[in-house]
Design a protein around this motif. Structure first.
Motif, PDB file in Angstrom:
ATOM      1  N   PHE A   7      67.100  10.105  21.743  1.00  0.00           N
ATOM      2  CA  PHE A   7      65.657  10.117  21.980  1.00  0.00           C
ATOM      3  C   PHE A   7      65.040  11.332  21.296  1.00  0.00           C
ATOM      4  CE2 PHE A   7      61.963  10.867  24.855  1.00  0.00           C
ATOM      5  CZ  PHE A   7      61.374   9.612  24.822  1.00  0.00           C
ATOM      6  N   SER A   8      65.722  12.470  21.347  1.00  0.00           N
ATOM      7  CA  SER A   8      65.307  13.683  20.645  1.00  0.00           C
ATOM      8  C   SER A   8      66.512  14.598  20.501  1.00  0.00           C
ATOM      9  CB  SER A   8      64.155  14.392  21.361  1.00  0.00           C
ATOM     10  OG  SER A   8      64.541  14.772  22.652  1.00  0.00           O
ATOM     11  N   SER A   9      66.414  15.515  19.555  1.00  0.00           N
ATOM     12  CA  SER A   9      67.504  16.455  19.286  1.00  0.00           C
ATOM     13  C   SER A   9      66.963  17.874  19.267  1.00  0.00           C
ATOM     14  CB  SER A   9      68.147  16.159  17.926  1.00  0.00           C
ATOM     15  OG  SER A   9      68.780  14.907  17.947  1.00  0.00           O
ATOM     16  N   TYR A  10      67.793  18.790  19.741  1.00  0.00           N
ATOM     17  CA  TYR A  10      67.427  20.205  19.759  1.00  0.00           C
ATOM     18  C   TYR A  10      68.524  20.980  19.040  1.00  0.00           C
ATOM     19  CZ  TYR A  10      63.887  18.837  23.072  1.00  0.00           C
ATOM     20  OH  TYR A  10      62.797  18.234  23.655  1.00  0.00           O
ATOM     21  N   PRO A  11      68.135  21.808  18.044  1.00  0.00           N
ATOM     22  CA  PRO A  11      69.133  22.542  17.260  1.00  0.00           C
ATOM     23  C   PRO A  11      69.642  23.785  17.978  1.00  0.00           C
ATOM     24  CG  PRO A  11      66.926  23.093  16.512  1.00  0.00           C
ATOM     25  CD  PRO A  11      66.781  22.030  17.577  1.00  0.00           C
TER      26      PRO A  11
END
Length: 150
Positions: free
Chosen positions: A144-148
């Motif tokens: 759904f979303s990605s965080y680095p």
């Protein structure tokens, strides 16, 4: 018709409050007693305008996750419900807002495990990369979303 300054001030105040205040969205958080990261995640939600309420359910937490359709590989430390959706783990408030805006036909969102740097898992400047998954009704998942990492 005559109005006093007080009547005008109260009317103006009510008009301003009515146009700037929104109802907080309730979030029920099932967790275990003494879990500090669950409380920190609830604080994150409060700061974002949600109204989280925690319930310590201990050993029944695993059963709740399974009953709500969360796949075992998506399990985390707490399970929340918000407006018909299940939110598993340290999901950022922005993603919950997006879920509620888009209203996909799905079970909800999950952040498996407890990634450092996710909301409620803030320990200094370190942030691990992590994904927020949409849990579909058939139990499959998609990013759904990605965080680095930083």
């Amino acid at each position: 018709m005559k109005y006093s300054i007080r009547t005008i001030a109260v009317g103006t105040l009510l008009a301003l409050v009515g146009t700037t205040t929104t109802a907080q969205t309730a979030v029920h958080v099932a967790k275990t007693r003494g879990c500090g990261c669950c409380v920190a995640w609830m604080d994150h939600l409060s700061e974002a305008g949600f109204a989280p309420a925690g319930e310590n359910i201990g050993g029944a937490l695993i059963r709740l996750k399974m009953d709500r359709g969360i796949p075992v590989n998506m399990f985390s430390c707490h399970t929340a419900t918000v407006d018909g959706y299940t939110v598993e783990g340290h999901v950022p408030a922005a993603d919950i807002n997006r879920l509620l805006e888009q209203r996909p036909d799905a079970i909800g969102l999950a952040v498996p495990g407890m990634p450092i740097g996710s909301p409620g898992m803030d320990f200094g400047d370190r942030t691990d990369a992590y994904d927020v998954f949409l849990v579909n009704n058939d139990g499959s998942t998609e990013v759904f979303s990605s965080y680095p990492a930083n």
